[in-house]
Design an enzyme around this catalytic site. Structure first.
Site, PDB file in Angstrom:
ATOM      1  CE  LYS A  61      -3.862   1.982   2.708  1.00 23.89           C
ATOM      2  NZ  LYS A  61      -4.735   1.790   3.892  1.00 23.89           N
ATOM      3  CB  SER A  73      -8.129   3.305   2.971  1.00 23.81           C
ATOM      4  OG  SER A  73      -7.226   2.802   3.956  1.00 23.81           O
ATOM      5  CB  SER A 133      -8.266   0.633   6.000  1.00 19.38           C
ATOM      6  OG  SER A 133      -9.012   1.825   6.002  1.00 19.38           O
TER       7      SER A 133
END
Lengths: 62, 466
Positions: free
Chosen positions: B76, B152, B176
């Site tokens: 990420k 997310s 997330s």
């Protein structure tokens, strides 16, 4: 903290000024909507009775 | 079909395939598949090739190369990666200098032999549940590219579900990791708060932030977590001895029938129908919201003063509202957090693992603005964390797992979408979660076929400009 309020300044502008933040017009509808959402959550947490000895979770350990 | 991380590492370690061949195959797969998903924001191809060649040389010398030798993984884009700018999904940080070092958990995965191959899409500054990023595009769900991947860490979930890499890493502040893992039908772990180091991770709400892995099956998830943790987990000898209960009340609302039935099958496996309720989950969720908004808003306030228009509008407006919160309710939220932690920890004196849904149903369509909660249409994007946010507040480890798909042939396309559950244990008890998840996977009750079939179409163009 005292806030110097211009005549006619709305509540959102007062809150923004308190943290020295200027709200561009493009941001105002979204910020207002999010502020209202947060007000609802604040009301929920204010509604929970807590002992005066219940401390904030700073330095949080699970 | 993409092999598991364990199989890829074994192939490299035992000379069936070189690390370089493994990496080249992964690069080719990203090129073929990711245009339909938009999960990758930057490919680290040259570094990955160099690292693969170094592993192959070490193997040729007879050196030990680690349990994840040659396995490509995705990161990420809020973890530092040496030589790259950490954007956290923004353009606000795009002019920062490249990082000199990898984040600590990235270093640990590399030490286990894994190779970082790609940086992955996310909601800007991790503030969202959808991975609809105004700068880098909408990440689409590989199970149905007309649907949200969740967020997310949506790029991290989609990259595994789409078969680009077998392991990715992400962050979880309010859900997330758990939300996108569930919507994409992969496995994810939010470890105990504070267990994994956050060095080199761009913060969101620092007092709630946790990092963790995604994988296509529970064995790979465990491999990745052990590498990130730097230790092998203890064995739990008898999972049948675990005291298991399902969360009721708040966690039973508005579930699609297949999810309700799946939860009952899980508790049934352990011979229990026990249901327990968390105290005040709505207020716990509210406290998470307030803490997140305030900490995120405070972090970004200096930039919000000078360059607000450079932010994703949705993120900016949330951060501004959070920055304007007065101190009293924020401190109150932290007091609620302490109270809630004590209540939840007391539950674990009588139970080892709690089971709860991760979301109310399958991934919403990208063009679907609402889902039904409490009999009313509510914002789909804001409420994907309905079941994850309250749990974040107390710091327990939570493993997100996909239910096994329906066995009957008459299931509709929507009924065949993944549904996720959360397995929750007391702080530090990740071993119990993995033991239970492994038993349920071996029983055929958890696990979704991964990767998804290759994409055949995209119904509309992506909204990003990268």
């Amino acid at each position: 903290m005292s806030v110097n309020v211009d005549e006619g300044a709305d509540e959102l502008a007062i809150m923004a000024r308190a943290v020295d933040l200027h709200l561009p017009d493009a941001c105002r509808p979204g910020v207002e909507a999010n502020t209202n959402v947060l007000r609802g959550y604040v009301a929920l947490i204010e509604g929970l009775p807590l002992s005066d000895h219940c401390e904030p979770a700073f330095g949080y350990k699970p | 079909m993409t092999m598991t991380a364990a199989a890829q590492a074994n192939a490299v370690r035992f000379g069936v395939k070189t690390a370089r061949e493994t990496i080249e195959a992964a690069i080719e797969t990203v090129g073929i598949r990711d245009p339909a998903y938009c999960s990758v924001t930057r490919l680290l191809a040259e570094r990955a090739r160099r690292m693969a060649d170094a592993i192959d040389i070490r193997i040729a010398r007879g050196e030990q190369v680690g349990p994840l030798a040659g396995v490509p993984f995705g990161v990420k884009d809020l973890f530092d990666v040496a030589g790259e700018v950490t954007t956290a999904g923004s353009v606000v940080l795009a002019s920062d200098p490249p990082k000199e070092d990898d984040a600590i958990v990235v270093q640990r995965l590399i030490a286990a032999g894994a190779i970082p191959l790609a940086l992955l899409n996310m909601d800007e500054f991790a503030y969202g549940f959808a991975t609809e990023n105004a700068h880098y595009g909408v990440t689409r769900n590989p199970r149905d590219t007309d649907r949200l991947a969740g967020g997310s860490s949506g790029g991290s979930a989609a990259a595994v579900a789409g078969g680009l890499v077998p392991i990715t890493i992400g962050s979880d502040t309010n859900g997330s990791i758990r939300v996108p893992a569930s919507l994409c039908g992969v496995w994810g772990l939010r470890p105990t708060q504070g267990r994994l180091p956050l060095g080199g991770v761009y913060p969101f709400a620092a007092s709630l932030d946790v990092v963790g892995p995604f994988a296509g099956d529970v064995d790979d998830l465990k491999l990745a977590f052990e590498a990130m943790d730097g230790h092998a987990l203890d064995e739990v000898p008898d999972t049948r001895g675990l005291r298991v209960a399902r969360l009721g009340g708040w966690f039973e609302q508005d579930l699609v029938p297949a999810l309700r039935e799946g939860l009952e099958r899980l508790t049934g496996f352990f011979g229990t129908s026990r249901v327990v309720e968390l105290p005040e989950p709505a207020r716990a969720r509210a406290a998470s919201f307030v803490i997140t908004a305030a900490e995120g808003g405070s972090l970004h306030l200096p930039r919000l003063r000078t360059r607000p228009i450079d932010y994703d509008p949705a993120t900016r407006d949330r951060l501004m509202a959070g920055a304007m919160l007065p101190a009293a309710p924020v401190i109150r939220a932290h007091r609620v957090r302490n109270w809630f932690r004590e209540q939840v920890h007391a539950l674990f004196e009588h139970v080892d693992v709690l089971i709860a849904p991760a979301t109310v149903g399958p991934a919403p369509r990208i063009d679907q603005p609402t889902i039904m909660v409490g009999g009313k249409p509510v914002s789909a994007r804001a409420n994907l964390g309905l079941f994850t946010q309250p749990l974040s507040l107390a710091g327990m480890p939570i493993l997100a797992a996909p239910l096994a798909p329906p066995a009957h042939e008459g299931a509709s396309a929507e009924e065949r979408l993944p549904l996720g559950v959360q397995l929750i244990a007391a702080p530090g008890k990740e071993a119990s979660l993995f033991a239970m998840a492994t038993a349920l996977s071996q029983a055929g009750l958890l696990g979704f076929p991964t990767p998804a079939p290759a994409p055949v179409h995209m119904s509309s163009s992506n909204s990003g400009n990268s």
